[in-house]
Write a protein that holds these residues in place. Structure first.
Motif, PDB file in Angstrom:
ATOM      1  N   LEU A 135       0.791  -1.183  -0.084  1.00 36.84           N
ATOM      2  CA  LEU A 135      -0.024   0.084   0.002  1.00 36.84           C
ATOM      3  C   LEU A 135       0.715   1.313  -0.044  1.00 36.84           C
ATOM      4  O   LEU A 135       0.603   2.277  -0.802  1.00 36.84           O
ATOM      5  N   PHE A 136       2.049   1.245   0.593  1.00 38.62           N
ATOM      6  CA  PHE A 136       2.657   2.431   1.135  1.00 38.62           C
ATOM      7  C   PHE A 136       3.695   2.566  -0.357  1.00 38.62           C
ATOM      8  O   PHE A 136       3.968   3.717  -0.558  1.00 38.62           O
ATOM      9  N   SER A 137       4.080   1.617  -0.634  1.00 37.58           N
ATOM     10  CA  SER A 137       5.166   1.561  -1.708  1.00 37.58           C
ATOM     11  C   SER A 137       4.686   1.549  -3.185  1.00 37.58           C
ATOM     12  O   SER A 137       5.476   2.013  -4.102  1.00 37.58           O
ATOM     13  N   GLY A 138       3.410   1.139  -3.082  1.00 36.46           N
ATOM     14  CA  GLY A 138       3.031   1.264  -4.584  1.00 36.46           C
ATOM     15  C   GLY A 138       3.269  -0.227  -5.505  1.00 36.46           C
ATOM     16  O   GLY A 138       2.999  -0.206  -6.389  1.00 36.46           O
ATOM     17  N   VAL A 139       4.075  -0.974  -4.911  1.00 37.53           N
ATOM     18  CA  VAL A 139       4.509  -2.218  -5.426  1.00 37.53           C
ATOM     19  C   VAL A 139       3.468  -3.332  -4.914  1.00 37.53           C
ATOM     20  O   VAL A 139       2.998  -3.540  -3.875  1.00 37.53           O
ATOM     21  N   PRO A 140       2.821  -3.983  -6.130  1.00 34.43           N
ATOM     22  CA  PRO A 140       1.910  -5.230  -5.791  1.00 34.43           C
ATOM     23  C   PRO A 140       2.481  -6.297  -4.865  1.00 34.43           C
ATOM     24  O   PRO A 140       3.995  -6.483  -4.959  1.00 34.43           O
ATOM     25  N   GLU A 141       1.985  -6.747  -4.079  1.00 33.83           N
ATOM     26  CA  GLU A 141       2.348  -7.490  -2.900  1.00 33.83           C
ATOM     27  C   GLU A 141       3.021  -8.827  -3.694  1.00 33.83           C
ATOM     28  O   GLU A 141       4.092  -9.271  -3.025  1.00 33.83           O
ATOM     29  N   ALA A 142       2.779  -9.287  -4.901  1.00 30.22           N
ATOM     30  CA  ALA A 142       3.083 -10.353  -5.576  1.00 30.22           C
ATOM     31  C   ALA A 142       4.782 -10.070  -5.945  1.00 30.22           C
ATOM     32  O   ALA A 142       5.621 -10.642  -6.072  1.00 30.22           O
ATOM     33  N   ASP A 143       5.168  -8.656  -6.102  1.00 32.68           N
ATOM     34  CA  ASP A 143       6.202  -8.447  -6.662  1.00 32.68           C
ATOM     35  C   ASP A 143       7.307  -7.889  -5.452  1.00 32.68           C
ATOM     36  O   ASP A 143       8.539  -7.402  -5.388  1.00 32.68           O
ATOM     37  N   LEU A 144       6.769  -7.727  -4.061  1.00 33.17           N
ATOM     38  CA  LEU A 144       7.579  -7.381  -3.090  1.00 33.17           C
ATOM     39  C   LEU A 144       8.693  -8.495  -2.709  1.00 33.17           C
ATOM     40  O   LEU A 144       8.349  -9.518  -2.759  1.00 33.17           O
ATOM     41  N   ASP A 145       9.860  -7.903  -2.263  1.00 31.38           N
ATOM     42  CA  ASP A 145      10.766  -8.780  -2.202  1.00 31.38           C
ATOM     43  C   ASP A 145      10.642  -9.144  -0.461  1.00 31.38           C
ATOM     44  O   ASP A 145      10.041  -8.015   0.186  1.00 31.38           O
ATOM     45  N   GLN A 146      11.163  -9.952  -0.011  1.00 32.49           N
ATOM     46  CA  GLN A 146      10.876 -10.363   1.506  1.00 32.49           C
ATOM     47  C   GLN A 146      11.503  -9.381   2.342  1.00 32.49           C
ATOM     48  O   GLN A 146      11.015  -9.190   3.385  1.00 32.49           O
ATOM     49  N   GLU A 147      12.437  -8.870   1.972  1.00 33.26           N
ATOM     50  CA  GLU A 147      13.292  -7.625   2.956  1.00 33.26           C
ATOM     51  C   GLU A 147      12.495  -6.386   2.969  1.00 33.26           C
ATOM     52  O   GLU A 147      12.116  -5.929   4.043  1.00 33.26           O
ATOM     53  N   ALA A 148      11.529  -6.074   1.820  1.00 32.92           N
ATOM     54  CA  ALA A 148      10.665  -5.246   1.996  1.00 32.92           C
ATOM     55  C   ALA A 148       9.562  -5.509   3.007  1.00 32.92           C
ATOM     56  O   ALA A 148       9.050  -4.709   4.027  1.00 32.92           O
ATOM     57  N   VAL A 149       9.054  -6.601   3.140  1.00 33.86           N
ATOM     58  CA  VAL A 149       7.891  -6.880   3.849  1.00 33.86           C
ATOM     59  C   VAL A 149       8.358  -7.051   5.310  1.00 33.86           C
ATOM     60  O   VAL A 149       7.749  -6.642   6.216  1.00 33.86           O
ATOM     61  N   GLU A 150       9.543  -7.594   5.466  1.00 37.88           N
ATOM     62  CA  GLU A 150      10.139  -7.628   6.769  1.00 37.88           C
ATOM     63  C   GLU A 150      10.683  -6.257   7.470  1.00 37.88           C
ATOM     64  O   GLU A 150      10.903  -6.430   8.533  1.00 37.88           O
ATOM     65  N   THR A 151      10.921  -5.598   6.608  1.00 38.98           N
ATOM     66  CA  THR A 151      11.364  -4.100   7.180  1.00 38.98           C
ATOM     67  C   THR A 151      10.286  -3.173   6.949  1.00 38.98           C
ATOM     68  O   THR A 151       9.716  -2.599   8.035  1.00 38.98           O
ATOM     69  N   GLU A 152       9.883  -2.700   5.946  1.00 36.87           N
ATOM     70  CA  GLU A 152       8.932  -1.706   5.719  1.00 36.87           C
ATOM     71  C   GLU A 152       7.475  -1.967   6.190  1.00 36.87           C
ATOM     72  O   GLU A 152       6.960  -1.511   7.048  1.00 36.87           O
ATOM     73  N   GLY A 153       7.324  -3.347   6.005  1.00 33.97           N
ATOM     74  CA  GLY A 153       5.946  -3.910   6.309  1.00 33.97           C
ATOM     75  C   GLY A 153       5.981  -3.863   7.788  1.00 33.97           C
ATOM     76  O   GLY A 153       5.070  -3.418   8.420  1.00 33.97           O
ATOM     77  N   ARG A 154       7.180  -4.446   8.619  1.00 30.95           N
ATOM     78  CA  ARG A 154       6.969  -4.277  10.158  1.00 30.95           C
ATOM     79  C   ARG A 154       6.933  -2.739  10.549  1.00 30.95           C
ATOM     80  O   ARG A 154       6.256  -2.603  11.425  1.00 30.95           O
ATOM     81  N   LEU A 155       7.475  -1.924   9.863  1.00 26.26           N
ATOM     82  CA  LEU A 155       7.464  -0.445  10.331  1.00 26.26           C
ATOM     83  C   LEU A 155       6.014   0.084  10.215  1.00 26.26           C
ATOM     84  O   LEU A 155       5.388   0.495  11.529  1.00 26.26           O
ATOM     85  N   TYR A 156       5.374  -0.094   9.154  1.00 25.25           N
ATOM     86  CA  TYR A 156       3.820   0.249   8.805  1.00 25.25           C
ATOM     87  C   TYR A 156       2.961  -0.544   9.681  1.00 25.25           C
ATOM     88  O   TYR A 156       2.224  -0.014  10.858  1.00 25.25           O
ATOM     89  N   GLN A 157       3.260  -1.844  10.123  1.00 25.94           N
ATOM     90  CA  GLN A 157       2.480  -2.549  11.208  1.00 25.94           C
ATOM     91  C   GLN A 157       2.598  -1.845  12.533  1.00 25.94           C
ATOM     92  O   GLN A 157       1.525  -1.859  13.151  1.00 25.94           O
ATOM     93  N   THR A 158       3.776  -1.431  13.008  1.00 25.63           N
ATOM     94  CA  THR A 158       3.981  -1.155  14.272  1.00 25.63           C
ATOM     95  C   THR A 158       3.375   0.393  14.512  1.00 25.63           C
ATOM     96  O   THR A 158       2.922   0.383  15.422  1.00 25.63           O
ATOM     97  N   LEU A 159       3.638   1.198  13.389  1.00 28.32           N
ATOM     98  CA  LEU A 159       2.774   2.231  13.332  1.00 28.32           C
ATOM     99  C   LEU A 159       1.368   2.367  13.470  1.00 28.32           C
ATOM    100  O   LEU A 159       0.862   2.996  14.150  1.00 28.32           O
ATOM    101  N   LEU A 160       0.983   1.382  12.699  1.00 28.22           N
ATOM    102  CA  LEU A 160      -0.719   1.260  12.702  1.00 28.22           C
ATOM    103  C   LEU A 160      -1.230   0.837  14.063  1.00 28.22           C
ATOM    104  O   LEU A 160      -1.989   1.336  14.577  1.00 28.22           O
TER     105      LEU A 160
END
Length: 194
Positions: A135-160
């Protein structure tokens, strides 16, 4: 609808009305118009049914986070403008989604009483991180690399999660999307090159 769908819808209504701890299998059967054997047949256990119902509720809330809903033009991916736009959209959902967030916090503060449910939901957290990163990156979930999920995704989840605590506790003093964005802008400026 078949029994499986009826059970899911009944379980969602029970969760919103009674929460995890107070919802019984009989409550779900009564609310769904099905029978006790249907729970085991379709979901394996009451806990698994409640997890699926909760995930369905959360997914419904998450679908409303996208600022692109309704045809509005979204800001460039990974920009401060996009960051503000997404948080504005998320905050907009709080009044309607408040019961679902309260349910989420009920889960967080249970110890071993909901151990099986918590384990199942821990797996769902991974999907949540991917959805937020997309949602924040504009990259479709299927195209996200695992590092983006584990870093950016965790940041947004924590903020949320932190933001929802504020909005549930005291909406009048809760952080706004503008304040969150300005805070991030200041942190970025202060970080300097590097």
């Amino acid at each position: 609808m078949g029994h499986r769908e009826d059970l899911l819808e009944g379980a969602k209504r029970c969760l919103l009305e009674k929460g995890f701890l107070r919802t019984t299998a009989r409550d779900i059967v009564k609310e769904s118009g099905t029978n006790l054997a249907s729970i085991g047949y379709h979901y394996g256990s009451k806990a698994e049914l409640l997890v699926q119902a909760y995930i369905s509720l959360i997914e419904g809330v998450g679908e409303q986070f996208d600022p692109g809903l309704g045809g509005t033009v979204t800001q460039p991916p990974r920009s401060l403008e996009r960051f503000r736009e997404v948080w504005t959209s998320i905050i907009r959902t709080v009044p309607e989604s408040r019961p679902v967030w309260l349910l989420s916090f009920e889960l967080m503060f249970q110890d071993d009483r909901l151990d099986q449910v918590r384990k199942l939901l821990a797996e769902a957290q991974k999907e949540s991180r991917a959805g937020l990163a997309a949602l924040f990156s504009g990259v479709p979930e299927a195209d996200l690399d695992q590092e983006a999920v584990e870093t950016e995704g965790r940041l947004y989840q924590t903020l949320l999660n932190g933001l929802m605590v504020q909005w549930l506790f005291d909406p009048d003093s809760a952080t706004t999307a503008e304040q969150l964005t300005e805070g991030l802008r200041r942190v970025i400026e202060g970080a300097g090159p590097g």
